[in-house]
Design a protein around this motif. Structure first.
Motif, mmCIF file in Angstrom:
data_model
loop_
_atom_site.group_PDB
_atom_site.id
_atom_site.type_symbol
_atom_site.label_atom_id
_atom_site.label_comp_id
_atom_site.label_asym_id
_atom_site.label_seq_id
_atom_site.Cartn_x
_atom_site.Cartn_y
_atom_site.Cartn_z
ATOM 1 N N VAL A 17 0.863 -1.179 0.000
ATOM 2 C CA VAL A 17 0.000 0.000 0.000
ATOM 3 C C VAL A 17 0.898 1.226 0.000
ATOM 4 O O VAL A 17 1.869 1.299 0.743
ATOM 5 C CB VAL A 17 -0.917 0.007 1.246
ATOM 6 N N TRP A 18 0.539 2.196 -0.828
ATOM 7 C CA TRP A 18 1.344 3.402 -0.984
ATOM 8 C C TRP A 18 0.478 4.627 -0.788
ATOM 9 O O TRP A 18 -0.711 4.609 -1.050
ATOM 10 C CB TRP A 18 1.958 3.441 -2.390
ATOM 11 N N ARG A 19 1.093 5.711 -0.317
ATOM 12 C CA ARG A 19 0.382 6.980 -0.220
ATOM 13 C C ARG A 19 1.275 8.063 -0.812
ATOM 14 O O ARG A 19 2.487 7.919 -0.910
ATOM 15 C CB ARG A 19 0.004 7.305 1.216
ATOM 16 N N VAL A 20 0.641 9.157 -1.177
ATOM 17 C CA VAL A 20 1.370 10.275 -1.762
ATOM 18 C C VAL A 20 2.123 11.006 -0.662
ATOM 19 O O VAL A 20 1.532 11.420 0.329
ATOM 20 C CB VAL A 20 0.390 11.238 -2.476
ATOM 21 N N LYS A 21 3.432 11.115 -0.843
ATOM 22 C CA LYS A 21 4.252 11.846 0.119
ATOM 23 C C LYS A 21 4.428 13.293 -0.326
ATOM 24 O O LYS A 21 4.397 14.196 0.491
ATOM 25 C CB LYS A 21 5.610 11.170 0.278
ATOM 26 N N ALA A 22 4.593 13.506 -1.639
ATOM 27 C CA ALA A 22 4.772 14.861 -2.156
ATOM 28 C C ALA A 22 4.396 14.908 -3.626
ATOM 29 O O ALA A 22 4.635 13.951 -4.360
ATOM 30 C CB ALA A 22 6.218 15.306 -1.984
ATOM 31 N N GLU A 23 3.787 16.010 -4.033
ATOM 32 C CA GLU A 23 3.500 16.265 -5.441
ATOM 33 C C GLU A 23 4.703 17.007 -6.019
ATOM 34 O O GLU A 23 5.095 18.043 -5.486
ATOM 35 C CB GLU A 23 2.236 17.105 -5.587
ATOM 36 N N LEU A 24 5.273 16.480 -7.091
ATOM 37 C CA LEU A 24 6.451 17.079 -7.701
ATOM 38 C C LEU A 24 6.099 17.586 -9.090
ATOM 39 O O LEU A 24 5.076 17.192 -9.657
ATOM 40 C CB LEU A 24 7.573 16.051 -7.790
ATOM 41 N N GLY A 26 7.524 16.860 -11.903
ATOM 42 C CA GLY A 26 7.563 15.767 -12.868
ATOM 43 C C GLY A 26 6.772 14.539 -12.468
ATOM 44 O O GLY A 26 6.811 13.529 -13.152
ATOM 45 N N GLY A 27 6.044 14.570 -11.369
ATOM 46 C CA GLY A 27 5.288 13.399 -10.948
ATOM 47 C C GLY A 27 4.919 13.454 -9.484
ATOM 48 O O GLY A 27 4.752 14.520 -8.913
ATOM 49 N N THR A 28 4.837 12.281 -8.889
ATOM 50 C CA THR A 28 4.422 12.176 -7.497
ATOM 51 C C THR A 28 5.410 11.294 -6.749
ATOM 52 O O THR A 28 5.817 10.259 -7.247
ATOM 53 C CB THR A 28 3.015 11.545 -7.426
ATOM 54 N N HIS A 29 5.773 11.710 -5.543
ATOM 55 C CA HIS A 29 6.654 10.927 -4.685
ATOM 56 C C HIS A 29 5.776 10.056 -3.799
ATOM 57 O O HIS A 29 4.997 10.561 -3.002
ATOM 58 C CB HIS A 29 7.515 11.871 -3.849
ATOM 59 N N LEU A 30 5.894 8.737 -3.957
ATOM 60 C CA LEU A 30 5.089 7.799 -3.183
ATOM 61 C C LEU A 30 5.877 7.275 -1.998
ATOM 62 O O LEU A 30 7.089 7.116 -2.070
ATOM 63 C CB LEU A 30 4.641 6.620 -4.054
ATOM 64 N N GLU A 31 5.163 6.987 -0.927
ATOM 65 C CA GLU A 31 5.771 6.430 0.272
ATOM 66 C C GLU A 31 5.052 5.122 0.601
ATOM 67 O O GLU A 31 3.827 5.084 0.666
ATOM 68 C CB GLU A 31 5.615 7.418 1.418
ATOM 69 N N GLY A 32 5.825 4.057 0.779
ATOM 70 C CA GLY A 32 5.236 2.772 1.125
ATOM 71 C C GLY A 32 4.756 2.750 2.560
ATOM 72 O O GLY A 32 5.394 3.310 3.448
ATOM 73 N N LEU A 33 3.608 2.130 2.783
ATOM 74 C CA LEU A 33 3.087 1.985 4.141
ATOM 75 C C LEU A 33 3.428 0.573 4.602
ATOM 76 O O LEU A 33 2.787 -0.391 4.232
ATOM 77 C CB LEU A 33 1.569 2.197 4.162
ATOM 78 N N ALA A 34 4.474 0.477 5.406
ATOM 79 C CA ALA A 34 4.960 -0.829 5.827
ATOM 80 C C ALA A 34 4.569 -1.178 7.255
ATOM 81 O O ALA A 34 4.491 -2.341 7.612
ATOM 82 C CB ALA A 34 6.474 -0.894 5.685
ATOM 83 N N GLU A 35 4.356 -0.165 8.076
ATOM 84 C CA GLU A 35 4.059 -0.409 9.485
ATOM 85 C C GLU A 35 2.573 -0.682 9.683
ATOM 86 O O GLU A 35 1.738 -0.100 9.009
ATOM 87 C CB GLU A 35 4.471 0.809 10.318
ATOM 88 N N PRO A 36 2.215 -1.558 10.611
ATOM 89 C CA PRO A 36 0.804 -1.861 10.852
ATOM 90 C C PRO A 36 -0.028 -0.628 11.209
ATOM 91 O O PRO A 36 -1.179 -0.528 10.812
ATOM 92 C CB PRO A 36 0.832 -2.834 12.026
ATOM 93 N N GLU A 37 0.563 0.332 11.925
ATOM 94 C CA GLU A 37 -0.207 1.520 12.291
ATOM 95 C C GLU A 37 -0.451 2.432 11.092
ATOM 96 O O GLU A 37 -1.312 3.288 11.130
ATOM 97 C CB GLU A 37 0.473 2.305 13.419
#
Length: 78
Positions: A17-24, A26-37
């Motif tokens: 599962v990924w969420r948007v960390k920053a709008e750039l 040239g695109g979008t910086h995605l951040e993986g959601l690895a922790e259960p919380e």
């Protein structure tokens, strides 16, 4: 409204599962959601509510997306 899709040159783990960390520019910086919380919350709904939500779906929209859309609309967010 169609469901957004993206193509990446990197292999993403199945079920990740990924969420948007920053709008750039040239695109979008995605951040993986690895922790259960960080995981997306699970919502249990009754069979009656499920049937009602099915009737509120836009083309290509999942039940989860309908619930999210309704929450955002109720909160007054776009």
């Amino acid at each position: 409204m169609s469901k957004p899709e993206f193509v990446t040159a990197h292999r993403l783990p199945k079920g990740s599962v990924w969420r948007v960390k920053a709008e750039l520019v040239g695109g979008t910086h995605l951040e993986g959601l690895a922790e259960p919380e960080d995981a997306l919350p699970r919502v249990r709904i009754s069979p009656e509510a499920f049937q009602a939500l099915k009737g509120l779906r836009n083309r290509g929209e999942t039940i989860r997306e309908v619930v999210e859309r309704l929450i955002f609309e109720a909160a007054g967010e776009p």
